[in-house]
Design a protein around this motif. Structure first.
Motif, PDB file in Angstrom:
ATOM      1  N   ASN A 109       9.181   6.206 -19.279  1.00 49.23           N
ATOM      2  CA  ASN A 109       7.885   5.562 -19.032  1.00 49.23           C
ATOM      3  C   ASN A 109       7.905   4.127 -19.566  1.00 49.23           C
ATOM      4  N   TYR A 110       8.529   3.966 -20.733  1.00 48.41           N
ATOM      5  CA  TYR A 110       8.626   2.643 -21.367  1.00 48.41           C
ATOM      6  C   TYR A 110       9.588   1.739 -20.586  1.00 48.41           C
ATOM      7  N   LEU A 111      10.788   2.265 -20.281  1.00 47.04           N
ATOM      8  CA  LEU A 111      11.818   1.429 -19.641  1.00 47.04           C
ATOM      9  C   LEU A 111      11.376   0.929 -18.266  1.00 47.04           C
ATOM     10  N   PHE A 112      10.663   1.778 -17.526  1.00 47.74           N
ATOM     11  CA  PHE A 112      10.246   1.393 -16.165  1.00 47.74           C
ATOM     12  C   PHE A 112       8.774   0.978 -16.101  1.00 47.74           C
ATOM     13  N   ASP A 113       8.137   0.863 -17.254  1.00 48.35           N
ATOM     14  CA  ASP A 113       6.738   0.435 -17.330  1.00 48.35           C
ATOM     15  C   ASP A 113       5.874   1.207 -16.319  1.00 48.35           C
ATOM     16  N   LEU A 114       5.962   2.548 -16.391  1.00 52.99           N
ATOM     17  CA  LEU A 114       5.315   3.396 -15.390  1.00 52.99           C
ATOM     18  C   LEU A 114       3.823   3.617 -15.656  1.00 52.99           C
ATOM     19  N   LYS A 115       3.396   3.311 -16.871  1.00 51.48           N
ATOM     20  CA  LYS A 115       1.975   3.442 -17.237  1.00 51.48           C
ATOM     21  C   LYS A 115       1.419   4.842 -16.957  1.00 51.48           C
ATOM     22  N   MET A 116       2.242   5.858 -17.229  1.00 53.69           N
ATOM     23  CA  MET A 116       1.779   7.238 -17.000  1.00 53.69           C
ATOM     24  C   MET A 116       0.760   7.625 -18.080  1.00 53.69           C
ATOM     25  N   SER A 117      -0.168   8.473 -17.716  1.00 50.91           N
ATOM     26  CA  SER A 117      -1.104   9.009 -18.708  1.00 50.91           C
ATOM     27  C   SER A 117      -0.363  10.041 -19.558  1.00 50.91           C
ATOM     28  N   ASN A 118      -0.960  10.401 -20.693  1.00 52.04           N
ATOM     29  CA  ASN A 118      -0.350  11.440 -21.533  1.00 52.04           C
ATOM     30  C   ASN A 118      -0.176  12.738 -20.747  1.00 52.04           C
ATOM     31  N   ASN A 119      -1.195  13.120 -19.989  1.00 49.71           N
ATOM     32  CA  ASN A 119      -1.096  14.384 -19.243  1.00 49.71           C
ATOM     33  C   ASN A 119       0.029  14.337 -18.212  1.00 49.71           C
ATOM     34  N   GLU A 120       0.221  13.176 -17.585  1.00 45.37           N
ATOM     35  CA  GLU A 120       1.308  13.078 -16.586  1.00 45.37           C
ATOM     36  C   GLU A 120       2.669  13.192 -17.285  1.00 45.37           C
ATOM     37  N   MET A 121       2.789  12.537 -18.443  1.00 46.16           N
ATOM     38  CA  MET A 121       4.066  12.632 -19.176  1.00 46.16           C
ATOM     39  C   MET A 121       4.319  14.073 -19.626  1.00 46.16           C
ATOM     40  N   ILE A 122       3.265  14.735 -20.093  1.00 43.33           N
ATOM     41  CA  ILE A 122       3.410  16.137 -20.529  1.00 43.33           C
ATOM     42  C   ILE A 122       3.851  16.997 -19.342  1.00 43.33           C
ATOM     43  N   ASP A 123       3.287  16.719 -18.182  1.00 47.29           N
ATOM     44  CA  ASP A 123       3.621  17.511 -16.999  1.00 47.29           C
ATOM     45  C   ASP A 123       5.105  17.364 -16.636  1.00 47.29           C
ATOM     46  N   PHE A 124       5.635  16.148 -16.692  1.00 46.79           N
ATOM     47  CA  PHE A 124       7.072  15.975 -16.393  1.00 46.79           C
ATOM     48  C   PHE A 124       7.921  16.616 -17.494  1.00 46.79           C
ATOM     49  N   GLU A 129      11.392  21.967 -19.683  1.00 43.71           N
ATOM     50  CA  GLU A 129      11.486  23.198 -20.485  1.00 43.71           C
ATOM     51  C   GLU A 129      12.022  24.386 -19.683  1.00 43.71           C
ATOM     52  N   VAL A 130      11.947  24.292 -18.368  1.00 51.51           N
ATOM     53  CA  VAL A 130      12.479  25.375 -17.520  1.00 51.51           C
ATOM     54  C   VAL A 130      13.971  25.572 -17.806  1.00 51.51           C
ATOM     55  N   ALA A 131      14.663  24.488 -18.159  1.00 51.36           N
ATOM     56  CA  ALA A 131      16.103  24.584 -18.448  1.00 51.36           C
ATOM     57  C   ALA A 131      16.365  25.436 -19.678  1.00 51.36           C
ATOM     58  N   SER A 132      15.389  25.556 -20.542  1.00 53.85           N
ATOM     59  CA  SER A 132      15.621  26.310 -21.780  1.00 53.85           C
ATOM     60  C   SER A 132      15.040  27.717 -21.729  1.00 53.85           C
ATOM     61  N   GLY A 133      13.802  27.844 -21.344  1.00 57.92           N
ATOM     62  CA  GLY A 133      13.172  29.166 -21.401  1.00 57.92           C
ATOM     63  C   GLY A 133      12.825  29.734 -20.041  1.00 57.92           C
ATOM     64  N   GLY A 134      13.095  28.993 -18.985  1.00 57.18           N
ATOM     65  CA  GLY A 134      12.768  29.456 -17.644  1.00 57.18           C
ATOM     66  C   GLY A 134      11.298  29.313 -17.311  1.00 57.18           C
ATOM     67  N   SER A 135      10.523  28.722 -18.234  1.00 52.59           N
ATOM     68  CA  SER A 135       9.085  28.609 -17.979  1.00 52.59           C
ATOM     69  C   SER A 135       8.608  27.204 -18.358  1.00 52.59           C
ATOM     70  N   PRO A 136       7.713  26.621 -17.553  1.00 55.87           N
ATOM     71  CA  PRO A 136       7.268  25.251 -17.846  1.00 55.87           C
ATOM     72  C   PRO A 136       6.099  25.207 -18.833  1.00 55.87           C
ATOM     73  N   HIS A 137       6.243  25.883 -19.985  1.00 50.22           N
ATOM     74  CA  HIS A 137       5.140  25.860 -20.951  1.00 50.22           C
ATOM     75  C   HIS A 137       5.009  24.453 -21.546  1.00 50.22           C
ATOM     76  N   ALA A 138       3.768  24.078 -21.841  1.00 48.99           N
ATOM     77  CA  ALA A 138       3.495  22.681 -22.207  1.00 48.99           C
ATOM     78  C   ALA A 138       3.247  22.491 -23.693  1.00 48.99           C
TER      79      ALA A 138
END
Ligand code: HSE
Length: 304
Positions: A109-124, A129-138
């Protein structure tokens, strides 16, 4: 070559009864993630001194998967080198996978100056997390990004509330588990009485934070009917050690995140004694690593 280094704190998810909806950030330990934009194609991952065998295939690594989801969604065509400096014990429920994913999304977000909201960053980050537990828990990624105590208000779409915490002394015994996750063993059929008690405990935790009542906070987080019965059964001596820690003056004690680490919250004057006790009590467990004295923290990921 553009590059940034981001510090991602350890986190403790669930905070007792708040399965997948509560988490808090810790002052120490933390991971350091360096992101470097490169001319070569694709995402490459390097793990410094990889004694924990962290996966380096981007699709199996939470940072790699989160980066790939973000770059695809934003149609950014770049080579990316992610260099991971792990200081958080892996496979123990201390949020290291979430810290890496959160730090990576924050850094991009910083390197590309994407100006994402906190919720958008949390969503990505949670998609990583799917790579670790198989579930996208936030829960873990939200606490790592924002710091403090987080409440996942909604998953669809993702919406997270951060509450500031007092600086609470914490003792955490890092214990790894053999499985990547034990989520598959959890039954959600807890019955009406326990369901009501679970909802009451979650409400009590939020009220205790609003009123800065650490005694109430500790009492409320020390009972859980969803994941603790399953994960506690996998830690030899867990229930007796927990009782003793509370008897020694801890506000509360529970399993950290997906386990098998055990976390206690206590007054500062009891911290060392409780840490010494937990260190001895868990020392015969072959999966036990170390006991850490730390504090809750209102600081989330940050560029260093
Ligand atoms: N809420 C998640 C779980 C956290 O309990 O599986 C994983 O650290």
């Amino acid at each position: 070559m553009r590059s940034v280094t981001v510090k991602g704190p350890a986190t403790s998810a669930n905070v007792g009864p708040g399965y997948d909806i509560f988490a808090l950030a810790l002052e120490y330990p933390y991971d350091e993630i360096q992101l470097s934009l490169t001319d070569s194609k694709g995402i490459k991952i390097e793990v410094i001194n990889n004694i924990q065998n962290i996966p380096t295939d981007p699709k199996d690594n939470t940072a790699g998967l989160a980066a790939s989801e973000l770059l695809n969604a934003k149609k950014i065509d770049t080579g990316l080198l992610i260099t991971i400096g792990k200081k958080i014990s892996s496979g123990g429920g201390m949020g290291t996978t979430g810290a890496s994913a959160a730090a990576t999304v924050f850094g991009l977000n910083y390197l590309f100056d994407l100006k994402m909201s906190n919720n958008e960053m949390i969503d990505f980050a949670r998609r990583g997390e799917v790579a670790s537990g198989g579930s996208p828990h936030a829960d873990n990624v939200a606490a790592a990004l924002l710091g403090g105590f987080v409440l996942v208000k909604d998953y669809n779409p993702i919406d997270v509330l951060k509450l500031e915490l007092p600086r609470i002394p914490v003792v955490i015994s890092a214990i790894t588990k053999s499985q990547r996750t034990t989520r598959g063993f959890i039954t959600y059929e807890i019955g009406q009485e326990k369901l009501k008690a679970q909802m009451a405990r979650c409400s009590r935790i939020i009220h205790a934070i609003h009123t800065a009542d650490l005694v109430e906070f500790g009492k409320a987080l020390s009972v859980d009917y969803i994941h603790e019965p399953v994960r506690g059964a996998a830690i030899p001596g867990y229930w007796g050690i927990k009782d003793k820690v509370i008897e020694m003056g801890a506000y509360g004690c529970t399993i950290s995140g997906g386990g098998s680490s055990v976390i206690a919250f206590c007054p500062e004057e009891r911290q060392k004694e409780i840490a010494d006790y937990m260190d001895t009590a868990f020392s015969s467990n072959p999966s036990y690593k170390t006991t850490i004295q730390t504090f809750t923290s209102n600081q989330g990921v940050q560029i260093i």
